[in-house]
Design a protein around this motif. Structure first.
Motif, PDB file in Angstrom:
ATOM      1  N   PHE A  72     -29.998 -76.803  15.246  1.00  0.00           N
ATOM      2  CA  PHE A  72     -31.242 -77.232  15.909  1.00  0.00           C
ATOM      3  C   PHE A  72     -32.052 -77.994  14.866  1.00  0.00           C
ATOM      4  CE2 PHE A  72     -35.746 -76.469  16.905  1.00  0.00           C
ATOM      5  CZ  PHE A  72     -35.784 -77.091  18.148  1.00  0.00           C
ATOM      6  N   GLY A  73     -32.258 -79.294  15.068  1.00  0.00           N
ATOM      7  CA  GLY A  73     -32.898 -80.125  14.031  1.00  0.00           C
ATOM      8  C   GLY A  73     -32.072 -80.038  12.761  1.00  0.00           C
ATOM      9  N   ASN A  74     -32.759 -79.698  11.648  1.00  0.00           N
ATOM     10  CA  ASN A  74     -32.027 -79.577  10.377  1.00  0.00           C
ATOM     11  C   ASN A  74     -31.495 -78.171  10.151  1.00  0.00           C
ATOM     12  OD1 ASN A  74     -32.689 -82.195   9.738  1.00  0.00           O
ATOM     13  ND2 ASN A  74     -34.670 -81.559   8.864  1.00  0.00           N
ATOM     14  N   HIS A  75     -31.705 -77.298  11.099  1.00  0.00           N
ATOM     15  CA  HIS A  75     -31.373 -75.894  10.856  1.00  0.00           C
ATOM     16  C   HIS A  75     -29.996 -75.539  11.407  1.00  0.00           C
ATOM     17  CE1 HIS A  75     -35.584 -75.251   9.842  1.00  0.00           C
ATOM     18  NE2 HIS A  75     -35.881 -75.927  10.939  1.00  0.00           N
ATOM     19  N   ILE A  76     -29.200 -74.878  10.560  1.00  0.00           N
ATOM     20  CA  ILE A  76     -27.893 -74.376  11.016  1.00  0.00           C
ATOM     21  C   ILE A  76     -28.093 -72.908  11.398  1.00  0.00           C
ATOM     22  CG2 ILE A  76     -25.486 -73.908  10.369  1.00  0.00           C
ATOM     23  CD1 ILE A  76     -26.118 -76.885  10.412  1.00  0.00           C
ATOM     24  N   ILE A  77     -27.812 -72.593  12.653  1.00  0.00           N
ATOM     25  CA  ILE A  77     -27.936 -71.207  13.119  1.00  0.00           C
ATOM     26  C   ILE A  77     -26.541 -70.595  13.055  1.00  0.00           C
ATOM     27  CG2 ILE A  77     -28.738 -69.721  15.032  1.00  0.00           C
ATOM     28  CD1 ILE A  77     -30.857 -71.794  13.984  1.00  0.00           C
ATOM     29  N   PRO A  78     -26.340 -69.578  12.194  1.00  0.00           N
ATOM     30  CA  PRO A  78     -24.980 -69.019  12.083  1.00  0.00           C
ATOM     31  C   PRO A  78     -24.573 -68.324  13.376  1.00  0.00           C
ATOM     32  CG  PRO A  78     -26.430 -68.196  10.321  1.00  0.00           C
ATOM     33  CD  PRO A  78     -27.294 -68.912  11.301  1.00  0.00           C
ATOM     34  N   ALA A  79     -23.258 -68.182  13.561  1.00  0.00           N
ATOM     35  CA  ALA A  79     -22.756 -67.471  14.746  1.00  0.00           C
ATOM     36  C   ALA A  79     -23.183 -66.008  14.696  1.00  0.00           C
ATOM     37  CB  ALA A  79     -21.230 -67.556  14.772  1.00  0.00           C
ATOM     38  N   ASN A  80     -23.281 -65.376  15.872  1.00  0.00           N
ATOM     39  CA  ASN A  80     -23.512 -63.929  15.975  1.00  0.00           C
ATOM     40  C   ASN A  80     -24.855 -63.478  15.392  1.00  0.00           C
ATOM     41  OD1 ASN A  80     -22.699 -61.368  16.752  1.00  0.00           O
ATOM     42  ND2 ASN A  80     -21.847 -60.888  14.735  1.00  0.00           N
ATOM     43  N   THR A  81     -25.873 -64.343  15.503  1.00  0.00           N
ATOM     44  CA  THR A  81     -27.184 -64.040  14.922  1.00  0.00           C
ATOM     45  C   THR A  81     -28.222 -63.836  16.028  1.00  0.00           C
ATOM     46  OG1 THR A  81     -26.623 -65.391  13.016  1.00  0.00           O
ATOM     47  CG2 THR A  81     -28.973 -64.979  13.389  1.00  0.00           C
ATOM     48  N   GLN A  82     -29.072 -62.800  15.855  1.00  0.00           N
ATOM     49  CA  GLN A  82     -30.151 -62.578  16.825  1.00  0.00           C
ATOM     50  C   GLN A  82     -31.163 -63.721  16.710  1.00  0.00           C
ATOM     51  OE1 GLN A  82     -28.974 -60.017  18.994  1.00  0.00           O
ATOM     52  NE2 GLN A  82     -31.121 -59.421  19.051  1.00  0.00           N
ATOM     53  N   VAL A  83     -31.605 -64.240  17.853  1.00  0.00           N
ATOM     54  CA  VAL A  83     -32.686 -65.232  17.834  1.00  0.00           C
ATOM     55  C   VAL A  83     -33.786 -64.751  18.776  1.00  0.00           C
ATOM     56  CG1 VAL A  83     -31.111 -67.149  17.335  1.00  0.00           C
ATOM     57  CG2 VAL A  83     -31.755 -66.704  19.682  1.00  0.00           C
ATOM     58  N   MET A  84     -35.016 -65.137  18.447  1.00  0.00           N
ATOM     59  CA  MET A  84     -36.146 -64.722  19.283  1.00  0.00           C
ATOM     60  C   MET A  84     -36.984 -65.953  19.621  1.00  0.00           C
ATOM     61  SD  MET A  84     -39.638 -63.980  19.057  1.00  0.00           S
ATOM     62  CE  MET A  84     -40.372 -63.007  17.771  1.00  0.00           C
ATOM     63  N   VAL A  85     -37.351 -66.085  20.893  1.00  0.00           N
ATOM     64  CA  VAL A  85     -38.224 -67.179  21.313  1.00  0.00           C
ATOM     65  C   VAL A  85     -39.632 -66.609  21.432  1.00  0.00           C
ATOM     66  CG1 VAL A  85     -38.724 -68.818  23.145  1.00  0.00           C
ATOM     67  CG2 VAL A  85     -36.351 -68.347  22.523  1.00  0.00           C
ATOM     68  N   ASP A  86     -40.573 -67.184  20.682  1.00  0.00           N
ATOM     69  CA  ASP A  86     -41.930 -66.625  20.634  1.00  0.00           C
ATOM     70  C   ASP A  86     -42.817 -67.284  21.687  1.00  0.00           C
ATOM     71  OD1 ASP A  86     -44.228 -65.347  19.981  1.00  0.00           O
ATOM     72  OD2 ASP A  86     -44.139 -65.767  17.833  1.00  0.00           O
ATOM     73  N   CYS A  87     -42.655 -66.818  22.911  1.00  0.00           N
ATOM     74  CA  CYS A  87     -43.421 -67.339  24.047  1.00  0.00           C
ATOM     75  C   CYS A  87     -44.921 -67.102  23.811  1.00  0.00           C
ATOM     76  CB  CYS A  87     -42.932 -66.609  25.299  1.00  0.00           C
ATOM     77  SG  CYS A  87     -43.865 -66.848  26.764  1.00  0.00           S
ATOM     78  N   GLY A  88     -45.264 -65.931  23.275  1.00  0.00           N
ATOM     79  CA  GLY A  88     -46.673 -65.595  23.025  1.00  0.00           C
ATOM     80  C   GLY A  88     -47.330 -66.633  22.137  1.00  0.00           C
TER      81      GLY A  88
END
Ligand code: HEM
Length: 444
Positions: free
Chosen positions: A334-350
């Motif tokens: 995502f953009g310049n960021h590599i998100i490794p496989a099998n990693t928890q992600v959180m979307v901060d809607c608040g």
């Protein structure tokens, strides 16, 4: 070197800038004390993607509308809802929509869809209306009463009648008590079902609920009932596929849980905001007076559009689910960021809902931002998403808005409401006024 956590998730996310906080507890107390302030601090420090640790998990936070879209819309099928919610829902609701992914999820959701289509919603309106009228009559006038427990009792009664089709008072009481225990298990601090713990009680409550409903399924499959339980028993997709008995029990209890706290919280906050802004109470009342109370139908509710703006503004300021979890199932970028496989992600809607990057005067209560003339929430599809987004978008969205409108219609038409003291909120695990939000009702 790879490291894994309690659920086999990847913990090695040092490649992303951020902070893990204290050993073991991480930033848990920062989230619990003021999740919104913490989200602002982290965004200012680390930008719109950062690593963090809390609630015994390491995760990567996305706090921009583009990031929310990337994760929730998930066009490349890179994120699992099942694995993301495993720590919170896995033990109690292992076979429910949020704990299913991809083709299995699509199959179950397609069957469930018929329970929430317009024709079904039209049938729920009189059931909800009847409960709201009966319940509001029991609210005292001219004396302070805590609004939060009263609204909780109201949403439990709605669940008993509109969700379950229960007629007998003792059955309603039995199910409500077990349901409260089941829901408490979602916020269990001790993650093992040791005797006496909230999780242990929740699992016992789930089996009581299943034992009660299981023998009713054959009759509900044949009935013409308008309630959600009957409709789940008869639900079919376009190919005639239906739910097994076990699937009905899991979906029913999960739908109840997904609806209950969210509806209670959102109605409480809306009421609080209306107490703080009596001019809006009056404005909505005038709109309510244009509809006869005998004439509450699905189509008439649609015309109460200003109530919907106020409800949407309440959901913007206090989304009942301010954080949404997923787990990456492959490495992605995502953009310049590599998100490794099998990693928890959180979307901060608040955070996104209150950010000056995406809203004008974000802390101001301003329901007109949802008016067709302004449509501020449409600047980006993930500017305002209290009901989530993508394939797991809340299936009860229209049901929730409809319920709020019926409750607010009767309340505002018949009463003026004043708060006797300002509410202070605990935001996690579910937003709740610590003082119960004491209010005084006077008859109009
Ligand atoms: C104001 C009230 C409500 C709010 C704010 C809300 C919020 C949400 C959110 C944010 C999600 C998505 C979670 C994710 O993406 O991980 C969701 C999913 C869901 N909601 Fe709601 N909800 C509300 C009311 C309801 C009601 C009334 C029902 C049922 C009658 C319901 C049933 C569900 C179900 C079954 C899911 C899972 C959908 C799936 O995974 O496909 N919700 N809700």
């Amino acid at each position: 070197m790879s490291r894994t956590g309690r659920f086999g998730e990847n913990l090695a996310i040092n490649g992303i800038d951020g902070s893990y906080g204290w050993p073991v507890i991480g930033h848990t107390f920062d989230y619990l004390s003021d999740t919104y302030a913490f989200g602002r601090t982290m965004r200012a420090r680390y930008g719109d993607v950062y690593r963090c640790s809390a609630f015994l998990q390491n995760f990567i936070v996305f706090n921009s509308p583009d990031g929310a879209e990337f994760v929730l819309k998930d066009e490349a099928s890179q994120f699992s809802s099942k694995l993301g919610w495993e720590a919170f829902l896995g033990r109690l609701f292992p076979h429910s929509l949020p704990t299913m992914d991809f083709s299995e999820h699509r199959h179950h959701r397609r069957i469930m869809q018929s329970v929430f289509k317009k024709q079904a919603l039209v049938g729920y309106v009189p059931l909800i209306d009847q409960v709201v009228i009966g319940n509001l009559r029991t609210w005292p006038t001219h004396q302070a009463m805590p609004a939060y427990p009263a609204i909780k009792a109201l949403t439990l009664d709605i669940a008993a009648k509109a969700f379950l089709g229960l007629e007998l008072k003792q059955d309603t009481h039995f199910i409500n008590q077990n349901f409260i225990k089941l829901n408490n298990g979602l916020a269990a601090i001790i993650p093992w079902p040791l005797p006496g713990t909230a999780l242990h009680q929740a699992l016992k409550a789930r089996s009581n609920i299943f034992n009660y409903f299981s023998p009713l399924i054959p009759q509900k499959r044949r009935s013409e009932g308008q309630d959600i339980f009957s409709r789940l028993c008869q639900a079919q997709d376009e190919n005639g596929a239906d739910f097994s008995d076990q699937a009905i029990l899991f979906h029913l209890s999960n739908v109840l849980a997904a609806a209950h706290d969210t509806s209670t919280t959102s109605l409480t906050i809306t009421l609080d905001l209306l107490c703080q802004h009596p001019e809006w109470q009056q404005r909505l009342r005038e709109q309510c007076l244009r509809i006869d109370p005998q004439d509450i139908t699905y189509d008439n509710l649609e015309s109460l559009e200003e109530i919907e703006w106020v409800f949407r503004e309440a959901l913007r300021l206090f989304p009942p689910a301010p954080q949404l979890f997923r787990r990456s199932i492959k490495e992605c970028q995502f953009g310049n960021h590599i998100i490794p496989a099998n990693t928890q992600v959180m979307v901060d809607c608040g955070y996104i809902h209150r950010s000056e990057h995406y809203w004008n005067e974000p802390t101001k209560f301003d329901p007109e931002r949802f008016s067709p003339a302004r449509n501020e929430h449409k600047a980006h599809p993930y500017n305002w998403f209290p009901f989530g987004g993508g394939s797991h978008t809340c299936i009860g969205l229209r049901f929730a808005i409809m319920t709020a409108k019926i409750a607010l219609y009767h309340l505002l038409r018949d009463y003026s409401v004043f708060a006797t003291e300002q509410a202070r909120y605990r935001i996690l695990p579910i937003t709740k006024p610590r003082n119960g939000l004491p209010v005084i009702l006077t008859k109009n």
